[in-house]
Design an enzyme around this catalytic site. Structure first.
Site, PDB file in Angstrom:
ATOM      1  N   HIS A   1       5.283   2.507  -4.604  1.00  0.00           N
ATOM      2  CA  HIS A   1       4.921   3.472  -4.491  1.00  0.00           C
ATOM      3  C   HIS A   1       3.324   3.399  -5.040  1.00  0.00           C
ATOM      4  O   HIS A   1       2.309   3.391  -5.756  1.00  0.00           O
ATOM      5  CB  HIS A   1       5.024   4.746  -4.920  1.00  0.00           C
ATOM      6  CG  HIS A   1       4.407   5.968  -5.268  1.00  0.00           C
ATOM      7  ND1 HIS A   1       4.581   6.137  -6.451  1.00  0.00           N
ATOM      8  CD2 HIS A   1       3.439   6.509  -4.289  1.00  0.00           C
ATOM      9  CE1 HIS A   1       3.748   7.804  -7.240  1.00  0.00           C
ATOM     10  NE2 HIS A   1       3.524   7.149  -5.219  1.00  0.00           N
TER      11      HIS A   1
ATOM     12  N   GLU B   1       0.688   0.785  -4.196  1.00  0.00           N
ATOM     13  CA  GLU B   1       0.141   2.125  -3.451  1.00  0.00           C
ATOM     14  C   GLU B   1      -1.024   2.202  -4.422  1.00  0.00           C
ATOM     15  O   GLU B   1      -2.349   1.968  -4.279  1.00  0.00           O
ATOM     16  CB  GLU B   1       1.107   2.963  -2.526  1.00  0.00           C
ATOM     17  CG  GLU B   1      -0.111   3.746  -2.000  1.00  0.00           C
ATOM     18  CD  GLU B   1       0.735   4.931  -2.211  1.00  0.00           C
ATOM     19  OE1 GLU B   1      -0.812   6.196  -2.390  1.00  0.00           O
ATOM     20  OE2 GLU B   1       1.237   4.970  -1.879  1.00  0.00           O
ATOM     21  N   HIS B   2      -0.613   2.702  -5.670  1.00  0.00           N
ATOM     22  CA  HIS B   2      -1.920   3.098  -7.039  1.00  0.00           C
ATOM     23  C   HIS B   2      -2.404   1.994  -6.988  1.00  0.00           C
ATOM     24  O   HIS B   2      -3.473   2.281  -7.180  1.00  0.00           O
ATOM     25  CB  HIS B   2      -0.408   3.652  -7.827  1.00  0.00           C
ATOM     26  CG  HIS B   2      -0.318   5.563  -7.766  1.00  0.00           C
ATOM     27  ND1 HIS B   2      -1.443   5.922  -8.321  1.00  0.00           N
ATOM     28  CD2 HIS B   2       0.723   6.438  -6.579  1.00  0.00           C
ATOM     29  CE1 HIS B   2      -0.620   7.575  -8.233  1.00  0.00           C
ATOM     30  NE2 HIS B   2      -0.002   7.358  -7.026  1.00  0.00           N
TER      31      HIS B   2
ATOM     32  N   GLU C   1      -2.265   3.444 -15.014  1.00  0.00           N
ATOM     33  CA  GLU C   1      -0.683   4.539 -13.018  1.00  0.00           C
ATOM     34  C   GLU C   1       0.362   5.056 -13.922  1.00  0.00           C
ATOM     35  O   GLU C   1       0.519   5.777 -13.259  1.00  0.00           O
ATOM     36  CB  GLU C   1      -1.235   3.198 -12.510  1.00  0.00           C
ATOM     37  CG  GLU C   1      -2.486   3.129 -11.615  1.00  0.00           C
ATOM     38  CD  GLU C   1      -3.532   4.290 -11.282  1.00  0.00           C
ATOM     39  OE1 GLU C   1      -2.316   5.386 -10.300  1.00  0.00           O
ATOM     40  OE2 GLU C   1      -4.179   4.682 -11.869  1.00  0.00           O
TER      41      GLU C   1
ATOM     42  N   GLU D   1       2.296  12.643 -11.221  1.00  0.00           N
ATOM     43  CA  GLU D   1       2.854  13.397  -9.808  1.00  0.00           C
ATOM     44  C   GLU D   1       3.979  13.767  -9.744  1.00  0.00           C
ATOM     45  O   GLU D   1       4.394  14.681  -9.511  1.00  0.00           O
ATOM     46  CB  GLU D   1       2.351  11.806  -9.193  1.00  0.00           C
ATOM     47  CG  GLU D   1       2.023  12.361  -7.753  1.00  0.00           C
ATOM     48  CD  GLU D   1       2.520  11.043  -6.556  1.00  0.00           C
ATOM     49  OE1 GLU D   1       2.209  10.646  -5.602  1.00  0.00           O
ATOM     50  OE2 GLU D   1       1.650  10.160  -7.627  1.00  0.00           O
TER      51      GLU D   1
END
Length: 459
Positions: free
Chosen positions: A46, A49-50, A119, A126
């Site tokens: 994940h 992906e960021h 990030e 998130e």
């Protein structure tokens, strides 16, 4: 239209459907999600992906964003437990540019230290957002208890300590280990010429590494454990709970009957009209007895296992009755479901399938509910070619081919009431379920009582 498939020399599959639209969707479906992680690097897929849109060796983040904006295109990505997807939606004439950009972000991302640090904060925020969505929280708990001590039991975002400690080396190692040709599908739909797409793939993805001599890392085995997690909080107004049994993997022939059974249970919430005239027996009981605020059945499939069950939101005083009537309905599927009910469910299932490909709903019908990084169903934000591209990419990874609609309809049509009774008996009857519950759950029966509701005692 026909779905054409061509392999590259390095194992990457190129698949497309040309419908002659003026727009197209093209994406890279990669057989690499959080299931391939371990406890120490959980969250890497994940995180990666960021990082994909934060600049490459050829383009800075600003250059990438401007290029996409100037094309009038969309660029997006998502991570699930078994797959990572990067896709672009653009005008058909811009297909070469879209493929080149996808290839660039996959193969040449800079993964700069400053961007990684930035990030971290984004992903931690998130996580806080995910924790406010109780459905997502319950499904994470459900996986954690059903697949305890295995890779599917871990979350997609990973624990806080991992997000704070993941470094550039972890990201690079994940790419070099898993981003191999045989694990990838370049899928496209809309106004795309397959031969042109194949040439673009050879040009931009031809240098991707193929499988090493020792082979690709194997899929970590995941075993289901009948068990429960209870998070009691009497300050919450409503109880949120999920109960599920182990189901079949993607390619298991039992998956289609389980989908029909899933449709038989259906879903309901208080805003629905129909009342006691609803086709779902459980919906009739929920409405007539005011048993819950909402419920939805789910059939979450993975490569070699799955979760089949129900998610519900109840008042504290009706939990026991709702669980009782749910289990009574499950037993009825095993023992006395009728041909009329099954015929109606089959028609609804086929309708949902066609509506999905028509762009009426975004989630991939055939692959049921694939959970994304925030555990919601994966919804793509644009219509037209995107649902078809999604269907091609996921089916190519799961089945190694795209199942034609007539074949799928024939397999659904072959299911009858006896099939449902047999398959439900196999997966539900006298099986220990996984249970996850959050909120004011004092009235939730103890686990042994729930297990005893999975069978009937007869005189």
């Amino acid at each position: 239209p026909e779905t054409r498939v061509s392999p590259l020399g390095n194992g990457l599959q190129v698949a497309s459907e040309d419908s002659g639209l003026s727009t197209c969707t093209v994406g890279l479906w990669i057989d690499a999600g959080s299931r391939y992680e371990n406890e120490k690097n959980n969250g890497t897929a994940h995180f990666l992906e960021h990082m994909a849109f934060k600049g490459t060796r050829k383009r800075s983040q600003l250059d990438l964003e401007l290029e996409i904006e100037n094309m009038g295109a969309h660029l997006n990505a998502y991570t699930s437990r078994e797959q990572t997807v990067y896709y672009a939606k653009a005008f058909s004439k811009d297909l070469p540019k879209a493929v080149e950009i996808l290839a660039d972000i996959i193969q040449n991302s800079t993964l700069g230290e400053a961007e990684i640090e930035r990030e971290r904060g984004v992903i931690l925020r998130e996580m806080q957002e995910v924790e406010t969505n109780l459905q997502e929280v319950v499904f994470d708990y459900l996986h954690a208890t059903a697949y305890q001590e295995t890779a599917l039991g871990r979350t997609i975002l990973g624990p806080t300590e991992n997000i704070k400690s993941i470094n550039r080396n972890d990201l690079v190692e994940y790419i070099t280990t898993h981003y191999k040709g045989p694990r990838m599908v370049l899928a496209a739909a809309g106004g795309v010429c397959h031969d042109e797409l194949l040439d673009l793939a050879k040009c931009h993805f031809g240098n991707l590494p193929s499988a090493p001599e020792e082979g690709l890392p194997p899929l970590p085995p995941c075993s289901f454990t009948g068990s429960e997690i209870r998070i009691r909080d009497d300050k919450m107004p409503l109880a949120h709970l999920a109960i599920a049994v182990e189901a079949a993997g993607w390619s298991d022939p039992d998956t289609i009957p389980l989908m029909v059974a899933n449709t038989l249970i259906g879903n309901w919430d208080r805003s629905f009209g129909g009342g006691v005239n609803l086709s779902s027996k459980l919906a009739q009981m929920a409405c007539h007895g005011n048993l819950c605020h909402s419920f939805q059945s789910f059939n979450t499939c993975y490569t070699d296992t799955g979760l089949w069950g129900l998610y519900m939101v109840c008042e504290p005083s009706t939990i026991q009755d709702m669980v009782h009537f749910l289990q009574r309905e499950w037993i009825r599927l095993c023992t006395s479901v009728t041909e009329n009910e099954v015929a109606r469910a089959k028609n609804l299932l086929k309708t949902n399938m066609l509506l999905q490909l028509d762009g009426e709903t975004y989630e991939s019908f055939l692959l049921s509910v694939e959970l994304s990084a925030d555990n919601t169903s994966v919804f793509l934000p644009v219509l037209g070619s995107t649902p078809i591209c999604e269907d091609i990419g996921r089916q190519m990874l799961c089945y190694k081919r795209r199942i034609p609609i007539p074949e799928l309809e024939a397999r659904i049509e072959a299911v009858d009431a006896q099939t449902i009774r047999d398959i439900c008996t196999k997966y539900i009857y006298d099986k220990h379920p996984a249970v996850a519950a959050v909120g004011p759950i004092e009235q939730l029966p103890e686990y042994n009582k729930i297990c005893s509701g999975m069978y009937w005692l007869r005189e």
